[in-house]
Design a protein around this motif. Structure first.
Motif, PDB file in Angstrom:
ATOM      1  N   ASP A  90      40.832  53.435  38.644  1.00  0.00           N
ATOM      2  CA  ASP A  90      40.391  54.387  39.671  1.00  0.00           C
ATOM      3  C   ASP A  90      39.189  53.868  40.441  1.00  0.00           C
ATOM      4  O   ASP A  90      38.927  54.301  41.565  1.00  0.00           O
ATOM      5  N   THR A  91      38.443  52.959  39.838  1.00  0.00           N
ATOM      6  CA  THR A  91      37.229  52.429  40.463  1.00  0.00           C
ATOM      7  C   THR A  91      37.212  50.908  40.351  1.00  0.00           C
ATOM      8  O   THR A  91      37.757  50.342  39.407  1.00  0.00           O
ATOM      9  N   PRO A  92      36.570  50.229  41.312  1.00  0.00           N
ATOM     10  CA  PRO A  92      36.503  48.766  41.242  1.00  0.00           C
ATOM     11  C   PRO A  92      35.573  48.308  40.125  1.00  0.00           C
ATOM     12  O   PRO A  92      34.599  48.992  39.787  1.00  0.00           O
ATOM     13  N   MET A  93      35.852  47.165  39.549  1.00  0.00           N
ATOM     14  CA  MET A  93      35.047  46.636  38.452  1.00  0.00           C
ATOM     15  C   MET A  93      33.875  45.836  38.999  1.00  0.00           C
ATOM     16  O   MET A  93      34.053  44.921  39.813  1.00  0.00           O
ATOM     17  N   SER A  94      32.680  46.150  38.553  1.00  0.00           N
ATOM     18  CA  SER A  94      31.498  45.405  38.978  1.00  0.00           C
ATOM     19  C   SER A  94      31.262  44.206  38.069  1.00  0.00           C
ATOM     20  O   SER A  94      31.802  44.116  36.958  1.00  0.00           O
ATOM     21  N   LEU A  95      30.432  43.308  38.548  1.00  0.00           N
ATOM     22  CA  LEU A  95      30.062  42.149  37.730  1.00  0.00           C
ATOM     23  C   LEU A  95      29.345  42.585  36.458  1.00  0.00           C
ATOM     24  O   LEU A  95      29.581  42.035  35.383  1.00  0.00           O
ATOM     25  N   ARG A  96      28.472  43.584  36.558  1.00  0.00           N
ATOM     26  CA  ARG A  96      27.745  44.026  35.365  1.00  0.00           C
ATOM     27  C   ARG A  96      28.692  44.652  34.346  1.00  0.00           C
ATOM     28  O   ARG A  96      28.546  44.461  33.141  1.00  0.00           O
ATOM     29  N   GLU A  97      29.698  45.393  34.832  1.00  0.00           N
ATOM     30  CA  GLU A  97      30.665  46.000  33.921  1.00  0.00           C
ATOM     31  C   GLU A  97      31.426  44.929  33.148  1.00  0.00           C
ATOM     32  O   GLU A  97      31.709  45.086  31.959  1.00  0.00           O
ATOM     33  N   TYR A  98      31.742  43.825  33.802  1.00  0.00           N
ATOM     34  CA  TYR A  98      32.523  42.768  33.163  1.00  0.00           C
ATOM     35  C   TYR A  98      31.661  41.865  32.280  1.00  0.00           C
ATOM     36  O   TYR A  98      32.047  41.518  31.170  1.00  0.00           O
ATOM     37  N   PHE A  99      30.483  41.496  32.779  1.00  0.00           N
ATOM     38  CA  PHE A  99      29.655  40.499  32.092  1.00  0.00           C
ATOM     39  C   PHE A  99      28.523  41.096  31.266  1.00  0.00           C
ATOM     40  O   PHE A  99      27.926  40.379  30.455  1.00  0.00           O
ATOM     41  N   GLY A 100      28.215  42.380  31.459  1.00  0.00           N
ATOM     42  CA  GLY A 100      27.001  42.904  30.837  1.00  0.00           C
ATOM     43  C   GLY A 100      25.801  42.170  31.417  1.00  0.00           C
ATOM     44  O   GLY A 100      25.668  42.036  32.633  1.00  0.00           O
ATOM     45  N   GLY A 101      24.949  41.638  30.569  1.00  0.00           N
ATOM     46  CA  GLY A 101      23.789  40.884  31.039  1.00  0.00           C
ATOM     47  C   GLY A 101      23.968  39.383  31.000  1.00  0.00           C
ATOM     48  O   GLY A 101      23.000  38.637  31.188  1.00  0.00           O
ATOM     49  N   ALA A 102      25.196  38.909  30.780  1.00  0.00           N
ATOM     50  CA  ALA A 102      25.418  37.476  30.553  1.00  0.00           C
ATOM     51  C   ALA A 102      25.105  36.614  31.779  1.00  0.00           C
ATOM     52  O   ALA A 102      24.808  35.428  31.631  1.00  0.00           O
ATOM     53  N   LEU A 103      25.156  37.188  32.980  1.00  0.00           N
ATOM     54  CA  LEU A 103      24.851  36.388  34.164  1.00  0.00           C
ATOM     55  C   LEU A 103      23.351  36.162  34.341  1.00  0.00           C
ATOM     56  O   LEU A 103      22.932  35.304  35.108  1.00  0.00           O
ATOM     57  N   ASP A 104      22.540  36.954  33.645  1.00  0.00           N
ATOM     58  CA  ASP A 104      21.087  36.771  33.635  1.00  0.00           C
ATOM     59  C   ASP A 104      20.504  36.813  35.049  1.00  0.00           C
ATOM     60  O   ASP A 104      19.591  36.061  35.379  1.00  0.00           O
ATOM     61  N   THR A 105      21.033  37.669  35.882  1.00  0.00           N
ATOM     62  CA  THR A 105      20.463  37.929  37.208  1.00  0.00           C
ATOM     63  C   THR A 105      20.982  39.277  37.683  1.00  0.00           C
ATOM     64  O   THR A 105      22.070  39.707  37.280  1.00  0.00           O
ATOM     65  N   ASP A 106      20.202  39.941  38.511  1.00  0.00           N
ATOM     66  CA  ASP A 106      20.652  41.203  39.094  1.00  0.00           C
ATOM     67  C   ASP A 106      21.166  41.030  40.519  1.00  0.00           C
ATOM     68  O   ASP A 106      21.845  41.918  41.043  1.00  0.00           O
ATOM     69  N   TYR A 107      20.847  39.884  41.130  1.00  0.00           N
ATOM     70  CA  TYR A 107      21.216  39.659  42.524  1.00  0.00           C
ATOM     71  C   TYR A 107      21.690  38.223  42.708  1.00  0.00           C
ATOM     72  O   TYR A 107      21.201  37.305  42.051  1.00  0.00           O
ATOM     73  N   TYR A 108      22.624  38.056  43.621  1.00  0.00           N
ATOM     74  CA  TYR A 108      23.111  36.707  43.915  1.00  0.00           C
ATOM     75  C   TYR A 108      23.292  36.563  45.422  1.00  0.00           C
ATOM     76  O   TYR A 108      23.360  37.549  46.171  1.00  0.00           O
ATOM     77  N   PHE A 109      23.387  35.319  45.842  1.00  0.00           N
ATOM     78  CA  PHE A 109      23.524  35.014  47.267  1.00  0.00           C
ATOM     79  C   PHE A 109      24.870  34.357  47.524  1.00  0.00           C
ATOM     80  O   PHE A 109      25.313  33.500  46.770  1.00  0.00           O
ATOM     81  N   ARG A 110      25.535  34.796  48.603  1.00  0.00           N
ATOM     82  CA  ARG A 110      26.701  34.085  49.104  1.00  0.00           C
ATOM     83  C   ARG A 110      26.530  33.905  50.599  1.00  0.00           C
ATOM     84  O   ARG A 110      26.249  34.875  51.320  1.00  0.00           O
ATOM     85  N   VAL A 111      26.660  32.669  51.064  1.00  0.00           N
ATOM     86  CA  VAL A 111      26.451  32.375  52.479  1.00  0.00           C
ATOM     87  C   VAL A 111      27.402  33.217  53.326  1.00  0.00           C
ATOM     88  O   VAL A 111      28.626  33.157  53.139  1.00  0.00           O
ATOM     89  N   PRO A 112      26.873  34.046  54.235  1.00  0.00           N
ATOM     90  CA  PRO A 112      27.756  34.854  55.086  1.00  0.00           C
ATOM     91  C   PRO A 112      28.423  33.992  56.144  1.00  0.00           C
ATOM     92  O   PRO A 112      27.955  32.896  56.476  1.00  0.00           O
ATOM     93  N   THR A 113      29.544  34.492  56.670  1.00  0.00           N
ATOM     94  CA  THR A 113      30.238  33.752  57.720  1.00  0.00           C
ATOM     95  C   THR A 113      29.410  33.686  58.996  1.00  0.00           C
ATOM     96  O   THR A 113      29.562  32.777  59.800  1.00  0.00           O
ATOM     97  N   ASN A 114      28.526  34.675  59.181  1.00  0.00           N
ATOM     98  CA  ASN A 114      27.523  34.589  60.246  1.00  0.00           C
ATOM     99  C   ASN A 114      26.318  35.418  59.821  1.00  0.00           C
ATOM    100  O   ASN A 114      26.428  36.291  58.950  1.00  0.00           O
TER     101      ASN A 114
END
Length: 311
Positions: A181-205
């Motif tokens: 019913d709802t999309p899965m977030s990174l935190r839901e899947y990984f818990g704290g394993a990514l060891d960051t709350d924010y990430y960067f992805r280069v935008p198309t512009n």
């Protein structure tokens, strides 16, 4: 479920194969033409793997010899992608016809063909659909957002599933039954394993934001990876400013977001790894489709006999 022998065409590094294998299907052979991805595939699977140009007409004979019950695979989709060339008359687009050639030669009871959603609007895809219907397949077409299928990533993909003698739309109820019913977030899947709350992805512009929270699904993992550019000064919708708390994902983290397990062995250059990971079908998205098909087979299977063409 009875044993279902599977051949994976355009297997890449193995996302589709692993998903179907995890759901109990017997993957017996895989084909691709890109050696770096095949080297990774061979390190992770024990069945037959062929470095084979699917343009070669001999491919149908090799596939046919395995007598598969199911053919899976995603003909290269760059020319259908909004990020690609959008050239549906090119050689890559023509590989859809080669996929259908293999289906016609091997006469599997089922097939699963994956591509980008825009593919279904293209003449070459529409022609393939007509041809598959003429071969006796009922067709079930699904555009799935992976984040509703157990993957922490907004990634839309088209799955065209065929079954001999079935009604069109035969898989719809099985797919709908398991969509979240709802999309899965990174935190839901990984818990704290990514060891960051924010990430960067280069935008198309730079009119679009580049910083994202792990409390959202990831954006689509691309086949390229870039560091935070010095020219990016921020966007009003960024949840935080660029700083020590914002980073890009590593190559392996990108594979985990594609839901490859930590035990999956990757090797090769960073460029090649990013390409094969970005082009892969997320493992759990493949599992989702495989599970729906498995349920359908268990509830609807009747004995299927191939009608071989006299030589």
């Amino acid at each position: 479920m009875r044993e279902i022998k599977v051949v994976d065409l355009f297997c890449g590094c193995g996302g589709m194969s692993l998903g179907f294998q995890n759901m109990g299907f017997d993957v017996v052979a895989a084909f691709d033409h890109w050696k770096p991805a095949l080297d990774v595939y061979r390190d992770n699977f024990e069945h037959n793997v062929f470095e084979c140009d699917l343009y070669d007409s001999s491919a149908e004979t090799i596939v046919q010899d395995f007598n598969p019950d199911l053919i899976i695979g995603g003909p290269p989709c760059q020319d259908f992608s909004s990020a690609g060339l959008s050239n549906h008359s090119s050689d890559r687009a023509w590989l859809i016809n080669r996929y259908v050639d293999c289906v016609e030669a091997a006469q599997p009871e089922y097939f699963v063909m994956e591509n980008v959603p825009r593919a279904r609007l293209r003449p070459v895809f529409k022609a393939a659909v007509s041809r598959l219907r003429s071969l006796g397949y009922g067709l079930s077409s699904h555009v799935l957002d992976a984040s509703y299928c157990g993957v922490p990533q907004h990634r839309k993909r088209l799955f065209l599933v065929g079954a001999v003698g079935a009604e069109d739309g035969f898989l719809e109820s099985y797919v709908a039954e398991h969509l979240s019913d709802t999309p899965m977030s990174l935190r839901e899947y990984f818990g704290g394993a990514l060891d960051t709350d924010y990430y960067f992805r280069v935008p198309t512009n730079y009119g679009r934001r580049g910083v994202f929270s792990v409390d959202e699904p990831s954006l689509t993992i691309r086949a390229v990876d870039r560091p935070i550019p010095p020219g990016y000064t921020g966007h009003p919708e960024d949840p935080v400013a660029i700083g020590p708390q914002v980073r890009t994902f590593t190559v392996l983290e990108r594979s985990y977001i594609q839901t490859f397990p930590h035990s999956f062995k990757f090797k090769g250059t960073k460029t090649n790894l990013n390409m094969m990971i970005g082009n892969a079908v997320p493992v759990k998205l493949a599992e989702f489709v495989a599970n729906a098909l498995k349920q359908y087979i268990n509830e609807n299977h009747i004995e299927y006999v191939r009608i071989k063409t006299a030589s």
